[in-house]
Motif scaffolding. Sequence first.
Motif, PDB file in Angstrom:
ATOM      1  N   ASP A   1       0.801  -1.246  -0.001  1.00 32.84           N
ATOM      2  CA  ASP A   1      -0.150   0.059  -0.080  1.00 32.84           C
ATOM      3  C   ASP A   1       0.946   1.050   0.006  1.00 32.84           C
ATOM      4  O   ASP A   1       1.575   1.681   0.840  1.00 32.84           O
ATOM      5  N   LEU A   2       0.926   1.882  -1.192  1.00 31.95           N
ATOM      6  CA  LEU A   2       1.820   3.071  -1.199  1.00 31.95           C
ATOM      7  C   LEU A   2       1.200   4.355  -0.659  1.00 31.95           C
ATOM      8  O   LEU A   2       1.705   5.498  -1.079  1.00 31.95           O
ATOM      9  N   GLY A   3       0.182   4.038  -0.211  1.00 36.18           N
ATOM     10  CA  GLY A   3      -0.670   5.558   0.326  1.00 36.18           C
ATOM     11  C   GLY A   3      -1.517   6.051  -0.960  1.00 36.18           C
ATOM     12  O   GLY A   3      -2.007   5.507  -2.015  1.00 36.18           O
ATOM     13  N   ASN A   4      -2.181   7.174  -0.527  1.00 37.29           N
ATOM     14  CA  ASN A   4      -3.200   7.909  -1.731  1.00 37.29           C
ATOM     15  C   ASN A   4      -2.152   9.195  -1.880  1.00 37.29           C
ATOM     16  O   ASN A   4      -1.694   9.852  -1.107  1.00 37.29           O
ATOM     17  N   SER A   5      -2.831   9.798  -3.164  1.00 39.24           N
ATOM     18  CA  SER A   5      -2.302  11.103  -3.511  1.00 39.24           C
ATOM     19  C   SER A   5      -2.735  12.279  -2.636  1.00 39.24           C
ATOM     20  O   SER A   5      -3.960  12.114  -2.121  1.00 39.24           O
ATOM     21  N   LEU A   6      -2.067  12.980  -2.210  1.00 39.69           N
ATOM     22  CA  LEU A   6      -2.448  14.298  -1.562  1.00 39.69           C
ATOM     23  C   LEU A   6      -3.450  15.119  -2.399  1.00 39.69           C
ATOM     24  O   LEU A   6      -4.213  16.059  -1.605  1.00 39.69           O
ATOM     25  N   TRP A   7      -3.291  15.122  -3.534  1.00 41.96           N
ATOM     26  CA  TRP A   7      -4.333  16.068  -4.187  1.00 41.96           C
ATOM     27  C   TRP A   7      -5.444  15.407  -4.711  1.00 41.96           C
ATOM     28  O   TRP A   7      -6.659  15.886  -4.491  1.00 41.96           O
ATOM     29  N   SER A   8      -5.474  14.389  -5.635  1.00 42.61           N
ATOM     30  CA  SER A   8      -6.547  13.501  -6.087  1.00 42.61           C
ATOM     31  C   SER A   8      -7.085  12.500  -5.194  1.00 42.61           C
ATOM     32  O   SER A   8      -8.383  12.142  -5.294  1.00 42.61           O
ATOM     33  N   GLY A   9      -6.440  12.075  -3.964  1.00 41.14           N
ATOM     34  CA  GLY A   9      -7.146  11.227  -3.155  1.00 41.14           C
ATOM     35  C   GLY A   9      -6.875   9.777  -3.721  1.00 41.14           C
ATOM     36  O   GLY A   9      -7.335   8.938  -2.918  1.00 41.14           O
ATOM     37  N   LEU A  10      -6.640   9.454  -4.736  1.00 41.24           N
ATOM     38  CA  LEU A  10      -6.685   8.349  -5.642  1.00 41.24           C
ATOM     39  C   LEU A  10      -5.434   7.481  -4.817  1.00 41.24           C
ATOM     40  O   LEU A  10      -4.298   7.930  -4.635  1.00 41.24           O
ATOM     41  N   PRO A  11      -5.702   5.981  -4.844  1.00 43.49           N
ATOM     42  CA  PRO A  11      -4.475   5.285  -4.360  1.00 43.49           C
ATOM     43  C   PRO A  11      -3.338   5.217  -5.263  1.00 43.49           C
ATOM     44  O   PRO A  11      -3.380   5.249  -6.444  1.00 43.49           O
TER      45      PRO A  11
ATOM     46  N   LEU B   1       5.091  11.811 -14.748  1.00 45.45           N
ATOM     47  CA  LEU B   1       4.443  11.726 -13.293  1.00 45.45           C
ATOM     48  C   LEU B   1       5.150  12.481 -12.037  1.00 45.45           C
ATOM     49  O   LEU B   1       4.801  13.142 -11.626  1.00 45.45           O
ATOM     50  N   ILE B   2       6.622  11.946 -12.476  1.00 47.28           N
ATOM     51  CA  ILE B   2       7.412  12.465 -11.258  1.00 47.28           C
ATOM     52  C   ILE B   2       7.435  13.907 -11.431  1.00 47.28           C
ATOM     53  O   ILE B   2       7.457  14.825 -10.599  1.00 47.28           O
ATOM     54  N   PHE B   3       7.781  14.259 -12.970  1.00 49.21           N
ATOM     55  CA  PHE B   3       7.833  15.811 -13.110  1.00 49.21           C
ATOM     56  C   PHE B   3       6.871  16.459 -12.710  1.00 49.21           C
ATOM     57  O   PHE B   3       6.787  17.709 -12.057  1.00 49.21           O
ATOM     58  N   GLU B   4       5.250  15.883 -12.914  1.00 46.33           N
ATOM     59  CA  GLU B   4       4.061  16.916 -12.597  1.00 46.33           C
ATOM     60  C   GLU B   4       3.978  16.948 -11.140  1.00 46.33           C
ATOM     61  O   GLU B   4       3.467  18.153 -10.427  1.00 46.33           O
ATOM     62  N   THR B   5       4.454  15.764 -10.334  1.00 47.31           N
ATOM     63  CA  THR B   5       3.958  15.828  -8.887  1.00 47.31           C
ATOM     64  C   THR B   5       5.206  16.337  -8.067  1.00 47.31           C
ATOM     65  O   THR B   5       4.797  16.689  -6.843  1.00 47.31           O
ATOM     66  N   VAL B   6       6.398  16.523  -8.461  1.00 45.01           N
ATOM     67  CA  VAL B   6       7.348  17.074  -7.640  1.00 45.01           C
ATOM     68  C   VAL B   6       6.789  18.436  -7.044  1.00 45.01           C
ATOM     69  O   VAL B   6       7.032  18.976  -6.014  1.00 45.01           O
ATOM     70  N   SER B   7       6.520  19.315  -8.300  1.00 44.19           N
ATOM     71  CA  SER B   7       6.417  20.691  -7.981  1.00 44.19           C
ATOM     72  C   SER B   7       5.044  20.814  -7.086  1.00 44.19           C
ATOM     73  O   SER B   7       4.844  21.893  -6.619  1.00 44.19           O
ATOM     74  N   ALA B   8       4.188  20.111  -7.410  1.00 48.72           N
ATOM     75  CA  ALA B   8       3.175  19.933  -6.491  1.00 48.72           C
ATOM     76  C   ALA B   8       3.088  19.375  -5.237  1.00 48.72           C
ATOM     77  O   ALA B   8       2.146  19.491  -4.319  1.00 48.72           O
ATOM     78  N   ARG B   9       4.234  18.715  -4.884  1.00 51.07           N
ATOM     79  CA  ARG B   9       4.747  18.015  -3.549  1.00 51.07           C
ATOM     80  C   ARG B   9       3.570  17.206  -3.229  1.00 51.07           C
ATOM     81  O   ARG B   9       3.302  17.131  -1.989  1.00 51.07           O
ATOM     82  N   ASP B  10       3.215  16.417  -4.260  1.00 51.62           N
ATOM     83  CA  ASP B  10       2.649  15.109  -4.026  1.00 51.62           C
ATOM     84  C   ASP B  10       3.119  14.112  -3.404  1.00 51.62           C
ATOM     85  O   ASP B  10       3.722  13.256  -3.939  1.00 51.62           O
ATOM     86  N   TYR B  11       3.652  14.167  -1.979  1.00 49.80           N
ATOM     87  CA  TYR B  11       4.614  13.409  -1.442  1.00 49.80           C
ATOM     88  C   TYR B  11       4.582  11.978  -1.885  1.00 49.80           C
ATOM     89  O   TYR B  11       5.610  11.275  -2.190  1.00 49.80           O
ATOM     90  N   PRO B  12       3.433  11.198  -1.473  1.00 41.90           N
ATOM     91  CA  PRO B  12       3.306   9.707  -1.601  1.00 41.90           C
ATOM     92  C   PRO B  12       3.728   9.179  -3.039  1.00 41.90           C
ATOM     93  O   PRO B  12       4.280   8.231  -3.224  1.00 41.90           O
ATOM     94  N   VAL B  13       3.232  10.352  -3.732  1.00 34.46           N
ATOM     95  CA  VAL B  13       3.209   9.726  -5.400  1.00 34.46           C
ATOM     96  C   VAL B  13       4.741   9.686  -5.704  1.00 34.46           C
ATOM     97  O   VAL B  13       5.407   8.968  -6.438  1.00 34.46           O
ATOM     98  N   VAL B  14       5.494  10.889  -5.370  1.00 33.25           N
ATOM     99  CA  VAL B  14       6.974  11.270  -5.833  1.00 33.25           C
ATOM    100  C   VAL B  14       7.694   9.925  -5.194  1.00 33.25           C
ATOM    101  O   VAL B  14       8.233   9.266  -5.634  1.00 33.25           O
ATOM    102  N   GLN B  15       7.390   9.935  -3.835  1.00 34.18           N
ATOM    103  CA  GLN B  15       8.177   8.605  -3.148  1.00 34.18           C
ATOM    104  C   GLN B  15       8.106   7.398  -3.764  1.00 34.18           C
ATOM    105  O   GLN B  15       8.863   6.619  -4.154  1.00 34.18           O
ATOM    106  N   ALA B  16       6.693   7.134  -4.349  1.00 31.69           N
ATOM    107  CA  ALA B  16       6.541   5.743  -4.766  1.00 31.69           C
ATOM    108  C   ALA B  16       7.129   5.558  -6.336  1.00 31.69           C
ATOM    109  O   ALA B  16       7.686   4.858  -6.763  1.00 31.69           O
ATOM    110  N   SER B  17       6.936   6.951  -7.320  1.00 30.40           N
ATOM    111  CA  SER B  17       7.700   6.708  -8.427  1.00 30.40           C
ATOM    112  C   SER B  17       9.101   6.765  -8.450  1.00 30.40           C
ATOM    113  O   SER B  17       9.800   5.776  -9.130  1.00 30.40           O
TER     114      SER B  17
END
Lengths: 301, 315
Positions: free
Chosen positions: B77-87, B270-286
């Motif tokens: 379980d890699l958590g949920n996106s802090l923006w969209s809430g999707l897993p 995806l990494i490129f888009e989410t680093v600047s949005a600081r979507d921590y779980p998504v960046v960590q997982a990518s």
Amino acid sequence: MSQVQIESEIPIKKHLATRTRLLRVKNQCIRFISMQKIGVISALFILLVIAVAILAPVIAPYDPVAQNREAFLSAPTMQHLMGTDDLGRDVFSRIIYGARISLLVGFATVIISIILGTIIGMISGFFGGIVDMVIQRIMDSIMAIPALILALFIAALLGPAVQNVIIALVIIEIPRFARIVRGEMMRIRETNYVEASRSVGANSLRIIMKHGLPNMMAPIIVMASLAFGQTIIAEASLSFLGIGTPPPNSSWGLMLSNASRYMESAPWLVFFPGLALSLLVLAFNLLGDALRDFLDPKLSS
Amino acid sequence: MGEYIVRRLIYGVLVLFIMVTFVFVVMRAVPGDVVTLQLADSGATEEQIQALETELGLDKSMIAQLGDWLTGAFQGDLGNSLWSGLPVTEIIGDRLPVTLQLSLMSIVLAILIGIPVGVISAVKHNTFIDHLLRITSVGGLSIPNFWLGLILLTGFALVFNWIPPLGYQSFIENPVVNVQQMILPAICLAITLSASIVRMTRSAVLEVLHSDFIRTIRSKGAKERVVIYKHALRNSLVSVITLIGLQVGYLLGGTVVLESIFSLPGLGSLIFETVSARDYPVVQASVLIFGAMFLLVNLFVDVMYGWVDPRIRNS
């Protein structure tokens, strides 16, 4: 042989040793020039680009950020050798100034990475044991992320600025230099002359400085030349993505990013910055190859 | 062999752990956080900020957050996106196939170009063709792949009046459109890779061609074609495989820029888009997935050695 002279306390002998060393460097240069024609041409080209970058204000026909509303997206003409961009800025002048950013980032990154990488690699290779193990795990972890992805991550976090690009690129280059230096250090540590200096009571630091450094120059120089090319491409890639050098600076990557919006109407905007970038990288790669053939014949085919 | 693989995997997990911890800490340590970004311009009060922090689980200490995330990660379980809430697993599942397909296509293309050209260069050693091929391959190494992408796009648009179809479609949905979208970026990545394969194949084949056993085979009266394809090429494969392992990092890095140019929804973009949005779980997982791919490919390469070269297998 010559080590005996260098270690001597008598000033005259020391002076002689310096002269012999200078003479050796001179002979090496002459041999390089006669053996590696392509390498020499590449080196001359790089020097030319450096000169152009330094003299940019003198050479560039226009101010790189001056906008000309009369001539935007103009195709190459006699007034604008490489055309103008969407704001009427002269592409030729912007490319000349762009060389400054590429070279600045390249030199800063490579020099800082060599210094830090050498220090880390030497500590790791010389002390071995637990120190080596901890350092190596950290280096492996950095290298386990694809280089550009890590650079992208760091640069995007820190925000678009030239110094942040340099920080990001230094972090990805350090392990590469540290690995070479560590390997050489471990090899040298086992050699007879290091054992001999240790047996006459030389301390660790002295052994590293006297025997470690000079022996590592060759692989480091080769690596530096090849890393330079990669660094320039990485800077352009980051700037292209909008997280490298910020506008209105004229970085080649930034120019390409801007050009991608006018691909069909103004293809020269795509062509020239990329050509400049490729030629400079090519020169560093060819120089690196030539240096490798020259300094380390074992590695070449 | 089994023990070796297990040891490498354990080591790989350790390296990935250090890497993710680094990403985790650095992302939270630098200025700019996800809560401020989400509530920017809304004039949120201190209470609203704290409420959001609690909701996203960011009010806990960094060590507690890291512990939670790692525990989840080990259970898949890699958590949920802090923006969209999707897993996050779902998001990655959508993006990963694009990057994998692009990388695989480039590797296959690069091998198809690189090995034959390298063999020709070695066989025609020191002739005009060899020099030409060597210069071309150094050139190929020096061209930034994103420039190549722009040039190809411009060229196809101007000359053939053709641009790749917009709107990404997966290979299963529509193979024809998918290949049209993928082929240009794959070529861009393949060119640099094939340039290094050419160089490696050339020097490896040359080295083998000058070895004693090839002289023996020749003296037995074997045909030149057999000498090259059956013996020289086979013996060079080890170094070519190593090279591909080493270049996978470059390849994965290159996908970021090319996915951005060709608007492909891959892991790199995806990494490129989410680093600047600081979507921590998504960046960590990518980052974790990129690292894992890189380590697995290199493990696979090392195992392949043994398969190609029995001398290594037995030692």
